[in-house]
Scaffold this motif. Structure first.
Motif, PDB file in Angstrom:
ATOM      1  N   PRO A   9      50.823  51.336 -27.626  1.00  0.00           N
ATOM      2  CA  PRO A   9      50.070  52.170 -28.574  1.00  0.00           C
ATOM      3  C   PRO A   9      50.460  53.650 -28.532  1.00  0.00           C
ATOM      4  O   PRO A   9      50.428  54.332 -29.559  1.00  0.00           O
ATOM      5  CB  PRO A   9      48.618  51.998 -28.128  1.00  0.00           C
ATOM      6  CG  PRO A   9      48.579  50.696 -27.423  1.00  0.00           C
ATOM      7  CD  PRO A   9      49.926  50.535 -26.788  1.00  0.00           C
ATOM      8  N   MET A  10      50.852  54.160 -27.382  1.00  0.00           N
ATOM      9  CA  MET A  10      51.261  55.564 -27.289  1.00  0.00           C
ATOM     10  C   MET A  10      52.520  55.805 -28.114  1.00  0.00           C
ATOM     11  O   MET A  10      52.671  56.872 -28.724  1.00  0.00           O
ATOM     12  CB  MET A  10      51.500  55.940 -25.827  1.00  0.00           C
ATOM     13  CG  MET A  10      51.751  57.406 -25.658  1.00  0.00           C
ATOM     14  SD  MET A  10      50.361  58.329 -26.278  1.00  0.00           S
ATOM     15  CE  MET A  10      50.259  59.593 -25.108  1.00  0.00           C
ATOM     16  N   THR A  11      53.405  54.834 -28.170  1.00  0.00           N
ATOM     17  CA  THR A  11      54.617  54.957 -28.985  1.00  0.00           C
ATOM     18  C   THR A  11      54.243  55.039 -30.460  1.00  0.00           C
ATOM     19  O   THR A  11      54.812  55.834 -31.206  1.00  0.00           O
ATOM     20  CB  THR A  11      55.550  53.762 -28.734  1.00  0.00           C
ATOM     21  OG1 THR A  11      55.843  53.708 -27.348  1.00  0.00           O
ATOM     22  CG2 THR A  11      56.832  53.899 -29.514  1.00  0.00           C
ATOM     23  N   LEU A  51      61.079  57.525 -27.272  1.00  0.00           N
ATOM     24  CA  LEU A  51      61.397  56.098 -27.303  1.00  0.00           C
ATOM     25  C   LEU A  51      62.399  55.730 -26.215  1.00  0.00           C
ATOM     26  O   LEU A  51      62.317  54.659 -25.618  1.00  0.00           O
ATOM     27  CB  LEU A  51      61.915  55.697 -28.685  1.00  0.00           C
ATOM     28  CG  LEU A  51      60.886  55.739 -29.817  1.00  0.00           C
ATOM     29  CD1 LEU A  51      61.543  55.381 -31.142  1.00  0.00           C
ATOM     30  CD2 LEU A  51      59.712  54.830 -29.533  1.00  0.00           C
ATOM     31  N   VAL A  52      63.327  56.616 -25.928  1.00  0.00           N
ATOM     32  CA  VAL A  52      64.285  56.380 -24.842  1.00  0.00           C
ATOM     33  C   VAL A  52      63.570  56.425 -23.496  1.00  0.00           C
ATOM     34  O   VAL A  52      63.785  55.576 -22.630  1.00  0.00           O
ATOM     35  CB  VAL A  52      65.440  57.410 -24.885  1.00  0.00           C
ATOM     36  CG1 VAL A  52      66.268  57.374 -23.608  1.00  0.00           C
ATOM     37  CG2 VAL A  52      66.325  57.158 -26.093  1.00  0.00           C
ATOM     38  N   GLN A  53      62.677  57.406 -23.316  1.00  0.00           N
ATOM     39  CA  GLN A  53      61.930  57.518 -22.063  1.00  0.00           C
ATOM     40  C   GLN A  53      61.021  56.319 -21.833  1.00  0.00           C
ATOM     41  O   GLN A  53      60.801  55.907 -20.691  1.00  0.00           O
ATOM     42  CB  GLN A  53      61.096  58.809 -22.044  1.00  0.00           C
ATOM     43  CG  GLN A  53      61.927  60.066 -21.980  1.00  0.00           C
ATOM     44  CD  GLN A  53      62.790  60.134 -20.734  1.00  0.00           C
ATOM     45  OE1 GLN A  53      62.336  59.831 -19.653  1.00  0.00           O
ATOM     46  NE2 GLN A  53      64.043  60.511 -20.902  1.00  0.00           N
ATOM     47  N   LEU A  57      64.129  52.222 -26.727  1.00  0.00           N
ATOM     48  CA  LEU A  57      65.402  52.488 -27.409  1.00  0.00           C
ATOM     49  C   LEU A  57      66.441  52.816 -26.362  1.00  0.00           C
ATOM     50  O   LEU A  57      66.173  53.593 -25.435  1.00  0.00           O
ATOM     51  CB  LEU A  57      65.217  53.672 -28.371  1.00  0.00           C
ATOM     52  CG  LEU A  57      66.378  54.037 -29.276  1.00  0.00           C
ATOM     53  CD1 LEU A  57      66.644  52.932 -30.269  1.00  0.00           C
ATOM     54  CD2 LEU A  57      66.047  55.318 -30.016  1.00  0.00           C
ATOM     55  N   GLU A  58      67.615  52.227 -26.508  1.00  0.00           N
ATOM     56  CA  GLU A  58      68.694  52.522 -25.572  1.00  0.00           C
ATOM     57  C   GLU A  58      69.876  53.091 -26.351  1.00  0.00           C
ATOM     58  O   GLU A  58      70.426  52.426 -27.234  1.00  0.00           O
ATOM     59  CB  GLU A  58      69.118  51.260 -24.832  1.00  0.00           C
ATOM     60  CG  GLU A  58      70.140  51.521 -23.756  1.00  0.00           C
ATOM     61  CD  GLU A  58      70.457  50.282 -22.942  1.00  0.00           C
ATOM     62  OE1 GLU A  58      71.596  50.191 -22.466  1.00  0.00           O
ATOM     63  OE2 GLU A  58      69.579  49.427 -22.807  1.00  0.00           O
TER      64      GLU A  58
END
Length: 64
Positions: A9-11, A51-53, A57-58
């Motif tokens: 949910p934070m994303t 998103l990476v953290q 997402l990579e």
């Protein structure tokens, strides 16, 4: 659709707020065009960073 339900949910909050801020800036007549582009660019970088953290997402390794 199942992959969207598994997102934290934070994303969702981060993405929605970034889109909201970008939309407000884009449709604000007092803000100059270059500043609009800059704000939208920073918001995209902000979303990608979080998103990476979060490990969702990579990014590809370029040059390594």
């Amino acid at each position: 659709m199942e992959s969207l339900q598994s997102i934290d949910p934070m994303t969702w909050i981060i993405v929605v707020v970034a889109v909201l801020i970008s939309t407000v800036v884009l449709f604000n007549k007092a803000v100059k065009f270059i500043l609009k582009i800059a704000v939208i660019g920073v918001m995209i970088l902000f979303v990608v960073y979080f998103l990476v953290q979060a490990g969702i997402l990579e990014l590809p390794n370029i040059g390594t």
